[in-house]
Design an enzyme around this catalytic site. Sequence first.
Site, PDB file in Angstrom:
ATOM      1  N   GLU A  22      75.285 -20.034  64.493  1.00 34.13           N
ATOM      2  CA  GLU A  22      75.017 -20.981  63.389  1.00 34.13           C
ATOM      3  C   GLU A  22      73.851 -21.923  63.712  1.00 34.13           C
ATOM      4  OE1 GLU A  22      75.431 -21.845  60.262  1.00 34.13           O
ATOM      5  OE2 GLU A  22      76.366 -19.873  60.207  1.00 34.13           O
ATOM      6  N   PRO A 231      77.624 -50.608  33.258  1.00 40.42           N
ATOM      7  CA  PRO A 231      78.691 -51.434  32.674  1.00 40.42           C
ATOM      8  C   PRO A 231      79.035 -52.685  33.469  1.00 40.42           C
ATOM      9  CG  PRO A 231      79.591 -49.434  33.660  1.00 40.42           C
ATOM     10  CD  PRO A 231      78.109 -49.338  33.817  1.00 40.42           C
ATOM     11  N   ASP A 254      70.284 -59.419  29.164  1.00 39.24           N
ATOM     12  CA  ASP A 254      71.255 -59.658  28.105  1.00 39.24           C
ATOM     13  C   ASP A 254      72.546 -60.256  28.642  1.00 39.24           C
ATOM     14  OD1 ASP A 254      69.700 -58.754  26.091  1.00 39.24           O
ATOM     15  OD2 ASP A 254      70.518 -56.727  26.077  1.00 39.24           O
ATOM     16  N   LYS A 276      73.000 -63.439  23.810  1.00 35.66           N
ATOM     17  CA  LYS A 276      73.730 -64.434  23.014  1.00 35.66           C
ATOM     18  C   LYS A 276      74.976 -64.827  23.789  1.00 35.66           C
ATOM     19  CE  LYS A 276      72.516 -61.888  18.849  1.00 35.66           C
ATOM     20  NZ  LYS A 276      71.973 -60.726  19.596  1.00 35.66           N
ATOM     21  N   GLY A 307      72.696 -54.100  29.217  1.00 31.73           N
ATOM     22  CA  GLY A 307      73.980 -53.536  29.643  1.00 31.73           C
ATOM     23  C   GLY A 307      74.056 -52.054  29.301  1.00 31.73           C
ATOM     24  N   GLY A 308      74.752 -51.291  30.128  1.00 28.21           N
ATOM     25  CA  GLY A 308      74.947 -49.858  29.847  1.00 28.21           C
ATOM     26  C   GLY A 308      73.630 -49.113  29.852  1.00 28.21           C
ATOM     27  N   ASP A 309      73.407 -48.346  28.798  1.00 25.96           N
ATOM     28  CA  ASP A 309      72.157 -47.600  28.641  1.00 25.96           C
ATOM     29  C   ASP A 309      71.341 -48.241  27.517  1.00 25.96           C
ATOM     30  OD1 ASP A 309      70.714 -44.799  29.120  1.00 25.96           O
ATOM     31  OD2 ASP A 309      70.669 -45.290  26.978  1.00 25.96           O
ATOM     32  N   THR A 337      76.331 -45.636  30.464  1.00 16.46           N
ATOM     33  CA  THR A 337      76.848 -46.319  29.280  1.00 16.46           C
ATOM     34  C   THR A 337      78.323 -46.676  29.475  1.00 16.46           C
ATOM     35  OG1 THR A 337      76.929 -46.225  26.874  1.00 16.46           O
ATOM     36  CG2 THR A 337      77.464 -44.186  28.037  1.00 16.46           C
ATOM     37  N   MET A 389      81.985 -52.149  20.611  1.00 18.17           N
ATOM     38  CA  MET A 389      82.000 -53.422  19.878  1.00 18.17           C
ATOM     39  C   MET A 389      83.149 -53.469  18.877  1.00 18.17           C
ATOM     40  SD  MET A 389      77.941 -53.997  19.208  1.00 18.17           S
ATOM     41  CE  MET A 389      77.292 -52.362  19.338  1.00 18.17           C
ATOM     42  N   GLY A 418      85.235 -53.066  31.817  1.00 13.52           N
ATOM     43  CA  GLY A 418      85.282 -51.911  32.720  1.00 13.52           C
ATOM     44  C   GLY A 418      84.303 -52.023  33.873  1.00 13.52           C
TER      45      GLY A 418
END
Length: 472
Positions: A22, A231, A254, A276, A307-309, A337, A389, A418
């Site tokens: 090997e 996330p 954000d 916000k 956030g996310g994608d 996402t 949402m 999450g």
Amino acid sequence: MRFLPVFLDSTAGLFVLVGSGEAALGKLRLLRAAGAHVRWFADKADVVEAASTLPGHGRLEIDAGNPLEADWSDAAAVVSAAGDGLDARIAQRARRRRIPVNVVDRPELSTFIFPAIVDRGEVVVAIGTGGASPVLARRLRELIEALLPARIGDLAALIGRHRGRFAAVPRALSPRRFWQNVIAGPIAEAVLAGRSAEAEARLAAAIDSHAARGDGGKGTSETVFLVGAGPGDPDLLTLRALHALADADVVLYDELVTAAVLDRARRGAEQVFVGKRRGVPGMGQDDINRRMVAAARAGRRVVRLKGGDPFVFGRGGEELEHLRRAGVPVVVVPGITAALGCAAEAGLPLTFRNEASKLAFVTAQRAEEAAAVDWSSLADPQTTVVVYMGLASAAAVRDGLIAAGRDGATPTAVLARGTRPDAQAAVGRLDRLAALAADVGEGPAILVIGETVARSTPWQAALGASLAREAA
Ligand SMILES: C[S@@+](CC[C@H](N)C(=O)[O-])C[C@H]1O[C@@H](n2cnc3c(N)ncnc32)[C@H](O)[C@@H]1O
């Protein structure tokens, strides 16, 4: 440091390889991949037959003779993995002839050792521990692998192709400054993002105008990176996102971006909150667009962190179009996402063979938006529905799906916050969705409706009990 790191030209001569176990095969693979001409002394016919098909572009000679009596006059190096007393004699013979020799796993017999390698084409990183701990070298390699952009070798190759041409034209910039600008600017970005034709054209144009930024930096814009922050858990950032954050001058982020993610930005980068917060009106989209363009035109590298994608319910598409219209170079860096991050954390498969063949992401922030969704297209029991949402409109989502024909007993989950330290989940039946949403507290949260929810391992017992109770 006993072993000096050097890079050996694999085409400089013949490589003698001894052994057919090997370890020898591993070295054969490496030498073949490097394009070396290998004379292989192997005594196991079946191994030789299988190995002679290994990919590689150098010559491979098989020799069934005695390596101790063979002609080594054209050898550039000898590698021995015979594994018995032969190794020491091979090493002795090579040393007597002053041919570099490596005996696998025997640094005391070797005059050179093989490092662990990170191979990105023209860019190669070699890691050695003086032969003391190959395991540690491999661990270091994994860490470096994770840091180096996948296409860094393409960048080296691009520069290699154009070096001669740059040297031949009259120059306004020193070569060092010129190539620094290339490596730190939009040309490198384009290569690392896989846009090789664009990078090639930009570099050719930059050489023609004697500066890596076209006209020496005036009148051009820095790049805006639209980056998906995932996330919440910073370990879910992509490598490209980490690179963008490490190079940022300004980060516009954000409300869903967590402090742990922001912590990965370059220390000196300005951080601007543009989201916000409850009770506080956020910055308008026009303002955000204006800020991104102004910062990029001022020569600042911008990371727009979402956030996310960025392209999943994130207004990334609008920002991309605006930046393009303004002539600002833009790179989109995808993120995990919420649906994917939350489902992975919960062990909840979003599709499943013969059980869930469709997956729908929908958004319904307010009850009237939920009422406007065409739920009939999501009534099929084979569809897993993920509502973004939807925490406040859970009752309207429930009503819409049940009115469209979805069984009120369909397994349902609400996954809140999450991948963050305070993540929380509630599971039950679709007809109890509003109560489940109330159970998890604050968002952000997604609603997941579909048969596969019942497959989430940690919840199987709870969900089974809950379904039975409802049915009773
Ligand atoms: C404006 S959307 C942005 C979605 C984001 N672009 C993405 O790809 O995840 C915000 C919604 O995403 C969902 N979300 C984002 N982060 C989440 C998390 N950590 N846990 C649960 N849901 C999340 C929630 O439904 C939240 O209301």
